[in-house]
Design an enzyme around this catalytic site. Structure first.
Site, short mmCIF file in Angstrom:
data_model
loop_
_atom_site.label_atom_id
_atom_site.label_comp_id
_atom_site.label_asym_id
_atom_site.label_seq_id
_atom_site.Cartn_x
_atom_site.Cartn_y
_atom_site.Cartn_z
N SER A 1 0.85 -1.19 0.00
CA SER A 1 0.00 0.00 0.00
C SER A 1 0.89 1.25 0.00
CB SER A 1 -0.96 -0.04 1.19
OG SER A 1 -2.00 0.89 1.03
N ASP B 1 -8.64 -4.96 -6.09
CA ASP B 1 -8.21 -3.83 -5.26
C ASP B 1 -8.62 -2.55 -5.98
OD1 ASP B 1 -7.05 -1.94 -3.68
OD2 ASP B 1 -5.03 -2.76 -3.76
N HIS C 1 -7.30 -5.52 -1.58
CA HIS C 1 -6.08 -4.88 -1.09
C HIS C 1 -5.28 -5.84 -0.21
CE1 HIS C 1 -3.80 -1.20 -0.88
NE2 HIS C 1 -3.88 -1.10 0.44
#
Length: 633
Positions: free
Chosen positions: A492, A578, A610
């Site tokens: 991320s 995602d 994610h």
């Protein structure tokens, strides 16, 4: 009911492995504990254990009850007879629940009924997809009905194109009964389309069953209002962030008493995770990050008196207090983790200041392992601050040897890096594979004051990058670190950090691994779903040419502009579902690395968001992660 010793429950499937350090296979056989609450008589803790099966590619769950003083756990079939049902009104007459309802026309066949095989989707605004699902015109709504079989439900948001519970993670904690049972309070962001995508203005609404009217209890606040609770004396309490569009704002505890709202944590330099009232209604207990851990705090409630408000930290140690379950006598029941141990249920005696472990789902498994050692290290940053750096050392660590070392870059960017236990980015596992892990509490993390937490916004590629390099450079001075074998990994925002450091690392690192990382800040703004996040953290849009802060985010702080400097192998993981950091980010990064002629690999998970949630995909992830390190480090 059947009594179960968890030695039998977990160890039967583990004994055959016969390993004395953590492995990916063992990690995904551990039981995952979720505390559900105290029994009606407050003598037992009710909890769920989910156990993954790699062979079946799913998890199975069982329910248990265990005395608050510890002992053997007893398996139960359901919680109906042991837990108080919070969804039943205080007078027992009504039941509140939620269902998804179809409201908007979105699909081609909604507009053209005779074309029922069309798979078109038609949108007039943003929020056309969120987290990992596309918007098909369906919304979560809160209903209530008489508490008897066959009763018809009443939709208290009838016709409204808003979600309660909130998507994607909200549940029945997003709605509660008033103490008199005459009203339902619920959390909702009453915005739709593009307005929804650019705002965090979530409020707490109150629906009156008799008048069927709804009022906004938090209309004066423009940021998040969440987690409503009533105190034992009937005072509405919730968590509040002040600024619209800032998802990582300071989270405060608000109490409304006789029409006056009091911020109990306004003058405390921290942010609240979750809270629970004491039984007498005089104090609020809460969890918050502090110095690389999550600890239990308390704050007194003064009412309308002039009594000073005092926030006090209760617990301390290298562990995380996670969920607050309830009170049993002088004990508060919680769940607790550390980097070597998954969640278990504990009690903490508020008078004696002592801990007791209640559940032992994985205790016997950990006893068979040699675990990693976790050390605190405080590093001076380039601007003269002291930064906590967690250093995780391999089992059977020998300081006379040299070890390959990984810099771990945390996501968020404003997520705490504490003593939590991850089933993917598991430091104990990385250490068991022979790596030293360096995990800095760099700029942007809560637990070190609000200013430290906020500094990263609009400065993604600035001071935080110096923090990363300060951490790895300081630890690399140790004789046990093989300076020729440094790796850089993260997901991320951590993936963004990997991409960015790959362009500025000055040959420090030998290899890189990024998972669902932001590669191109321009295309990220153009494809992510919660646009408020990028608006706040990037400072605006890329077309705002007179906005110097935003322009820096899309040029200087854009990893895509540094690819000409990439000179090391890179592995890129990407989830197909995602929508927070969409697939194009990983594709762009992999394509750039390939066209630059760098050794690179793209591992794509079509059905993951994610995160990586399916057991077999998780095993592939671990396999590719360590295979890559074996190949390149």
């Amino acid at each position: 009911m059947k009594k179960v010793l968890f030695t039998t429950l977990i160890m039967m499937s583990l004994n055959a492995i016969g390993q004395n350090v953590m492995s990916p296979e063992l990690l995904w056989k551990l039981g995952r504990v979720t505390a559900l609450g105290l029994s009606k008589d407050e003598k037992n803790v009710v909890f769920k254990v989910s156990t993954p099966s790699v062979a079946e590619n799913k998890s199975t769950s069982k329910l248990y009850i265990i005395p608050v003083n510890g002992g053997n756990a007893t398996e139960i079939k359901d919680t109906k007879d042991v837990l108080k049902d919070k969804n039943v009104s205080p007078d027992g007459k009504f039941l509140v629940y939620n269902e998804e309802v179809k409201i908007d026309k979105v699909l081609g066949k909604d507009f053209y009924p005779n074309l029922d095989k069309s798979d078109a989707q038609i949108y007039d605004g943003l929020d056309y997809r969120h987290w990992d699902t596309w918007n098909e015109g369906k919304f979560n709504h809160v209903f209530y009905k008489e508490n008897k079989d066959g009763a018809a439900g009443i939709d208290i948001l009838k016709g409204e194109t808003f979600d309660s519970p909130q998507k994607p993670f909200g549940g029945d904690e997003d709605y509660i009964w008033s103490p008199d049972g005459k009203s339902i309070l619920y959390v909702c962001k009453k915005k739709a389309g593009t307005a929804y995508a650019v705002s965090t203005n979530t409020n707490i609404y109150e629906y009156n069953l008799e008048t069927q009217k709804t009022i906004n209890r938090t209309e004066d606040n423009l940021g998040y209002d969440t987690a409503p609770q009533f105190s034992p004396t009937g005072n509405l309490t919730w968590l509040q962030m002040k600024r619209d569009g800032y998802e990582a704002d300071k989270n405060d505890i608000i109490v409304e008493f006789k029409g006056i709202k009091t911020n109990l944590t306004a003058n405390w330099d921290g942010t609240v995770d979750n809270f629970i009232w004491s039984k007498d209604g005089k104090n609020v207990f809460f969890v918050a990050p502090v110095d690389g851990t999550k600890q239990l705090f308390t704050v007194n409630f003064p009412g309308l008196t002039k009594m000073a408000i005092n926030v006090r930290q209760i617990t301390n140690g290298d562990f995380d207090v996670a969920d607050l379950v309830g009170f049993a006598g002088d004990d508060i029941i919680v769940t607790r983790t550390d980097m070597n141990h998954a969640a278990e249920i504990y009690s903490y005696n508020l008078k004696k200041n002592t801990w007791k472990q209640i559940s032992n789902v994985n205790t016997d498994t950990y006893k068979t392992l040699t675990l990693s050692k976790t050390e605190r290290r405080y590093v001076t940053t380039t601007d003269g601050k002291k930064m906590l750096v967690w250093v995780i050392l391999p089992p059977n660590f020998d300081a006379t040897k040299k070890y390959p070392t990984l810099l771990f870059c945390q996501g968020g960017p404003q997520s705490a890096l504490t003593q939590s236990y991850s089933f993917r980015w598991n430091f104990s596992l990385m250490a068991a594979k022979g790596y030293v892990v360096v995990a800095p509490n760099r700029r942007g993390m809560p637990g070190h004051g609000v200013a430290w937490n906020e500094q990263i916004s609009k400065d993604w590629g600035g001071q935080v990058m110096d923090d990363y390099l300060s951490a790895i450079d300081d630890v690399a001075k140790e004789n046990y670190v093989d300076k020729s074998r440094l790796g850089c990994v993260g997901a991320s925002y951590g993936g963004y950090s990997v991409f960015y450091l790959a362009g500025i690392h000055n040959n420090r690192f030998k290899t890189f691994i990024a998972h669902d990382g932001v590669f191109n800040t321009v295309s990220m703004l153009g494809t992510t779903e919660e646009v408020f996040f990028n608006n706040w953290d990037f400072g605006g849009a890329y077309w705002e040419k007179d906005n110097a802060v935003a322009q820096k985010s899309y040029t200087t702080f854009n990893p895509a502009t540094l690819v000409q400097n990439w000179n090391r192998p890179i592995l890129i993981f990407q989830g197909g579902k995602d929508f927070r950091v969409p697939i194009g980010q990983g594709q762009e990064a992999f394509q750039a690395a390939q066209l630059r002629g760098l050794k690179s690999r793209f591992v794509y998970f079509p059905d993951e968001n994610h995160w990586v949630l399916h057991p077999q995909n998780a095993q592939v992830w671990q396999g590719e992660f360590f295979k890559w390190l074996n190949e390149t480090l």
